[in-house]
Each structure stands twice: as C-alpha cells, then as structure tokens.
Design a protein around this motif. Structure first.
Motif, PDB file in Angstrom:
ATOM      1  N   PRO A 198       0.634  -1.484   0.177  1.00 51.38           N
ATOM      2  CA  PRO A 198       0.395   0.029  -0.100  1.00 51.38           C
ATOM      3  C   PRO A 198       1.127   0.940   0.247  1.00 51.38           C
ATOM      4  CG  PRO A 198      -1.393  -1.425   1.977  1.00 51.38           C
ATOM      5  CD  PRO A 198       0.765  -2.240   1.224  1.00 51.38           C
ATOM      6  N   GLY A 199       0.596   2.459  -1.280  1.00 47.67           N
ATOM      7  CA  GLY A 199       0.936   3.258  -1.382  1.00 47.67           C
ATOM      8  C   GLY A 199       2.575   3.197  -1.382  1.00 47.67           C
ATOM      9  N   THR A 200       3.248   2.807  -2.041  1.00 47.60           N
ATOM     10  CA  THR A 200       4.578   2.591  -2.664  1.00 47.60           C
ATOM     11  C   THR A 200       4.207   3.200  -4.159  1.00 47.60           C
ATOM     12  OG1 THR A 200       4.024   0.429  -2.699  1.00 47.60           O
ATOM     13  CG2 THR A 200       4.784   0.630  -0.228  1.00 47.60           C
ATOM     14  N   ALA A 201       3.571   2.890  -4.634  1.00 44.08           N
ATOM     15  CA  ALA A 201       3.949   2.955  -6.119  1.00 44.08           C
ATOM     16  C   ALA A 201       2.987   3.564  -6.301  1.00 44.08           C
ATOM     17  CB  ALA A 201       3.947   1.640  -6.717  1.00 44.08           C
ATOM     18  N   LEU A 202       3.245   3.757  -8.346  1.00 45.43           N
ATOM     19  CA  LEU A 202       2.079   4.316  -9.317  1.00 45.43           C
ATOM     20  C   LEU A 202       1.025   3.017  -9.172  1.00 45.43           C
ATOM     21  CD1 LEU A 202       0.147   6.554 -10.435  1.00 45.43           C
ATOM     22  CD2 LEU A 202       1.967   7.068 -11.752  1.00 45.43           C
ATOM     23  N   LEU A 203       0.240   2.888  -9.505  1.00 49.47           N
ATOM     24  CA  LEU A 203      -0.562   1.984 -10.689  1.00 49.47           C
ATOM     25  C   LEU A 203      -1.846   2.672 -10.621  1.00 49.47           C
ATOM     26  CD1 LEU A 203       0.281  -0.262  -7.162  1.00 49.47           C
ATOM     27  CD2 LEU A 203       1.295  -0.167  -9.200  1.00 49.47           C
ATOM     28  N   ALA A 204      -1.963   2.396 -11.931  1.00 50.95           N
ATOM     29  CA  ALA A 204      -2.408   2.886 -13.074  1.00 50.95           C
ATOM     30  C   ALA A 204      -2.906   2.670 -14.308  1.00 50.95           C
ATOM     31  CB  ALA A 204      -2.585   4.864 -12.912  1.00 50.95           C
ATOM     32  N   SER A 205      -4.206   2.385 -14.515  1.00 53.70           N
ATOM     33  CA  SER A 205      -4.625   1.746 -16.041  1.00 53.70           C
ATOM     34  C   SER A 205      -5.755   3.212 -16.636  1.00 53.70           C
ATOM     35  CB  SER A 205      -5.390   0.793 -15.895  1.00 53.70           C
ATOM     36  OG  SER A 205      -4.832  -0.791 -15.630  1.00 53.70           O
ATOM     37  N   PHE A 206      -4.994   3.568 -18.522  1.00 54.43           N
ATOM     38  CA  PHE A 206      -4.955   4.541 -18.628  1.00 54.43           C
ATOM     39  C   PHE A 206      -6.221   3.327 -20.356  1.00 54.43           C
ATOM     40  CE2 PHE A 206      -2.022   5.507 -16.226  1.00 54.43           C
ATOM     41  CZ  PHE A 206      -2.197   6.820 -16.086  1.00 54.43           C
ATOM     42  N   VAL A 207      -7.296   4.443 -20.724  1.00 56.94           N
ATOM     43  CA  VAL A 207      -7.722   3.765 -21.558  1.00 56.94           C
ATOM     44  C   VAL A 207      -7.317   5.257 -22.319  1.00 56.94           C
ATOM     45  CG1 VAL A 207      -9.695   3.634 -22.726  1.00 56.94           C
ATOM     46  CG2 VAL A 207     -10.024   2.487 -20.351  1.00 56.94           C
ATOM     47  N   LEU A 208      -6.782   4.729 -23.359  1.00 60.44           N
ATOM     48  CA  LEU A 208      -6.625   5.525 -24.830  1.00 60.44           C
ATOM     49  C   LEU A 208      -6.768   5.278 -26.252  1.00 60.44           C
ATOM     50  CD1 LEU A 208      -3.025   5.926 -23.012  1.00 60.44           C
ATOM     51  CD2 LEU A 208      -4.886   7.979 -23.184  1.00 60.44           C
ATOM     52  N   PRO A 209      -6.849   6.297 -27.233  1.00 63.75           N
ATOM     53  CA  PRO A 209      -6.876   5.676 -28.958  1.00 63.75           C
ATOM     54  C   PRO A 209      -5.486   4.918 -29.133  1.00 63.75           C
ATOM     55  CG  PRO A 209      -6.741   7.865 -27.937  1.00 63.75           C
ATOM     56  CD  PRO A 209      -6.610   7.586 -26.826  1.00 63.75           C
ATOM     57  N   ALA A 210      -6.533   3.872 -29.640  1.00 62.47           N
ATOM     58  CA  ALA A 210      -5.138   2.844 -30.852  1.00 62.47           C
ATOM     59  C   ALA A 210      -4.110   3.674 -31.313  1.00 62.47           C
ATOM     60  CB  ALA A 210      -6.266   2.405 -31.141  1.00 62.47           C
ATOM     61  N   HIS A 211      -2.962   3.165 -31.137  1.00 63.72           N
ATOM     62  CA  HIS A 211      -1.262   4.108 -31.817  1.00 63.72           C
ATOM     63  C   HIS A 211      -1.090   2.348 -31.974  1.00 63.72           C
ATOM     64  CE1 HIS A 211       2.571   6.077 -32.339  1.00 63.72           C
ATOM     65  NE2 HIS A 211       1.665   7.036 -31.843  1.00 63.72           N
ATOM     66  N   SER A 212      -0.479   2.796 -33.506  1.00 71.83           N
ATOM     67  CA  SER A 212      -0.067   0.993 -33.928  1.00 71.83           C
ATOM     68  C   SER A 212       1.358   1.316 -33.026  1.00 71.83           C
ATOM     69  CB  SER A 212       0.884   2.031 -35.444  1.00 71.83           C
ATOM     70  OG  SER A 212       1.313   3.011 -35.407  1.00 71.83           O
ATOM     71  N   LEU A 213       1.911   2.029 -32.024  1.00 70.36           N
ATOM     72  CA  LEU A 213       3.141   2.336 -31.751  1.00 70.36           C
ATOM     73  C   LEU A 213       2.491   2.127 -30.327  1.00 70.36           C
ATOM     74  CD1 LEU A 213       6.099   3.152 -33.820  1.00 70.36           C
ATOM     75  CD2 LEU A 213       4.769   0.710 -32.805  1.00 70.36           C
ATOM     76  N   ALA A 214       1.542   2.222 -30.078  1.00 67.91           N
ATOM     77  CA  ALA A 214       1.246   1.749 -28.772  1.00 67.91           C
ATOM     78  C   ALA A 214       2.231   1.717 -26.826  1.00 67.91           C
ATOM     79  CB  ALA A 214      -0.446   1.072 -28.004  1.00 67.91           C
ATOM     80  N   SER A 215       2.845   0.124 -26.993  1.00 71.73           N
ATOM     81  CA  SER A 215       3.917   0.251 -25.854  1.00 71.73           C
ATOM     82  C   SER A 215       4.625   0.984 -26.537  1.00 71.73           C
ATOM     83  CB  SER A 215       3.911  -1.365 -26.215  1.00 71.73           C
ATOM     84  OG  SER A 215       4.183  -1.632 -25.434  1.00 71.73           O
ATOM     85  N   LEU A 216       5.644   1.151 -27.271  1.00 72.62           N
ATOM     86  CA  LEU A 216       6.307   2.290 -27.305  1.00 72.62           C
ATOM     87  C   LEU A 216       6.390   3.724 -27.117  1.00 72.62           C
ATOM     88  CD1 LEU A 216       9.002   1.392 -30.795  1.00 72.62           C
ATOM     89  CD2 LEU A 216       9.099  -0.212 -28.639  1.00 72.62           C
ATOM     90  N   ALA A 217       4.607   4.011 -27.101  1.00 78.01           N
ATOM     91  CA  ALA A 217       4.625   5.464 -27.231  1.00 78.01           C
ATOM     92  C   ALA A 217       3.800   5.439 -25.217  1.00 78.01           C
ATOM     93  CB  ALA A 217       3.397   5.323 -27.612  1.00 78.01           C
ATOM     94  N   ALA A 218       3.946   4.677 -24.826  1.00 81.46           N
ATOM     95  CA  ALA A 218       3.372   4.267 -23.548  1.00 81.46           C
ATOM     96  C   ALA A 218       4.821   4.760 -22.582  1.00 81.46           C
ATOM     97  CB  ALA A 218       2.593   3.456 -23.020  1.00 81.46           C
ATOM     98  N   GLY A 219       6.128   3.243 -23.585  1.00 72.11           N
ATOM     99  CA  GLY A 219       7.000   4.144 -22.431  1.00 72.11           C
ATOM    100  C   GLY A 219       7.869   4.953 -22.927  1.00 72.11           C
ATOM    101  N   VAL A 220       7.928   5.490 -23.889  1.00 75.17           N
ATOM    102  CA  VAL A 220       8.245   7.062 -23.483  1.00 75.17           C
ATOM    103  C   VAL A 220       7.673   7.970 -22.406  1.00 75.17           C
ATOM    104  CG1 VAL A 220       8.604   8.903 -25.437  1.00 75.17           C
ATOM    105  CG2 VAL A 220       9.043   7.025 -25.861  1.00 75.17           C
ATOM    106  N   ALA A 221       6.112   7.849 -22.810  1.00 73.57           N
ATOM    107  CA  ALA A 221       5.336   8.962 -22.148  1.00 73.57           C
ATOM    108  C   ALA A 221       5.618   8.786 -20.353  1.00 73.57           C
ATOM    109  CB  ALA A 221       3.984   8.854 -22.167  1.00 73.57           C
ATOM    110  N   THR A 222       6.119   7.518 -20.108  1.00 71.90           N
ATOM    111  CA  THR A 222       5.907   6.882 -19.067  1.00 71.90           C
ATOM    112  C   THR A 222       7.447   7.254 -18.267  1.00 71.90           C
ATOM    113  OG1 THR A 222       4.693   5.271 -18.658  1.00 71.90           O
ATOM    114  CG2 THR A 222       6.147   5.237 -17.376  1.00 71.90           C
TER     115      THR A 222
END
Length: 181
Positions: A20-44
């Motif tokens: 509890p309280g030790t991490a940022l744990l979140a899920s986001f619903v976003l428009p599909a992107h052909s490189l979604a995994s890489l875009a999410a990695g860069v954003a994070t």
C-alpha cells in the motif's frame, strides 16, 4: 488508480505486487496507436525523469535496474495501458523513483496524451534516444528457442532487430551492463 497491488500481472502473466502507498499503479484507456507500447514507454520515461531508460519491450530502468513496467492491451479502437512505477518501495535489485505519486500521475497523464498523439516516426525517434537496449549484447528468450546478439534497432512497427532478426515478442536479457547514456 489503486493504492496497492496484490494480483497484478505483467507480460506472460508474471505477477506484479506492490505494498500500500508505495507505487503509482494505474490503468488508462487511450485511443489505439500503432506503436502503443513504445508510446506508453516514452511517455512514462519522460514523466519519470531524464535519466530513465527504456528496455525493450516494456520496462523502464533507472541506473540499470527495473523501475517500472508497462502492459498494453488493444481493445477495438482503444487500448488499455497499465503502468506500475516503484516510488518508495521496490523488490530486491529493483529501483525506486522517490517521487510524489500525485505529481507523477499528473505528469504521466499529460505525457500519455502527448505521445499517443505523436506520429510513429516521432515515437520511434524518442524511444531510440532513451533506449537501454539498442547497441547492447542481449539474449532473447523466444517461444521456439534463444537468440543472442547485438540489439541493432527498432523496426518501423516496433519489432526489435537482434543480429539481423526481427523480434516481435520475447524476453530480453542484457548480457553486459548497459552503457551510460
């Protein structure tokens, strides 16, 4: 967002837990992107700071140790992006960011919006610039065996090129310490 995670999962159904309280744990619903995994990695990575590096396909590293994980699942014309960032606690041999969860969440929301609107070329350029994998000797554990070689590049569709072979899914292990960068 949740305060703790007891039954989270990563790639290949690996467990991801956080007290509890030790991490940022979140899920986001976003428009599909052909490189979604890489875009999410860069954003994070951008949200976490300039020293954070990306390990293909979905890990973030701080000083060569795992700081965060990302899981992206496509659902029609949207995708669900799950993010877990160690803040004040981490498993042995992992890294902690030591940042405010609320401030990181706000920055991550902003960066996800930005990077999910970016073109593939811009995402690939940013991913390459933050990569801890490219140029490194790696072992890729595949469903049909193991491949060792230099991680040469990321293809236009996000596949990792290792020793001239396209890898679209597999576990990457760095065989020597990553270069400072």
């Amino acid at each position: 967002m949740t305060d703790e995670q007891t039954v989270g999962r990563g790639r290949r159904d690996r467990r991801w837990e956080a007290p509890p309280g030790t991490a940022l744990l979140a899920s986001f619903v976003l428009p599909a992107h052909s490189l979604a995994s890489l875009a999410a990695g860069v954003a994070t990575a951008v949200a976490c700071g300039p020293e954070v590096r990306l390990k293909w396909p979905n890990d973030l590293l701080a000083q060569g140790r795992k700081l965060a994980g990302i899981l992206v699942e496509r659902r029609g014309d949207h995708c669900v992006v799950g993010v877990g960032v160690n803040l004040s606690w981490a498993p042995p041999d992992a890294a902690r960011l030591g940042a405010s969860r609320d401030e990181l969440l706000q920055e991550l929301i902003s960066q996800l919006s930005r990077w999910f609107e970016a073109t593939d070329a811009v995402v690939l350029q940013a991913w390459r610039a933050r990569s801890a994998t490219l140029g490194e000797m790696v072992r890729v554990e595949l469903t049909d065996g193991v491949l060792e070689g230099v991680a040469e590049d990321i293809d236009a569709d996000g596949a990792l090129i290792v020793a001239g072979r396209r890898i679209v899914a597999g576990d990457v292990v760095h065989l020597r310490p990553t270069s400072p960068g």
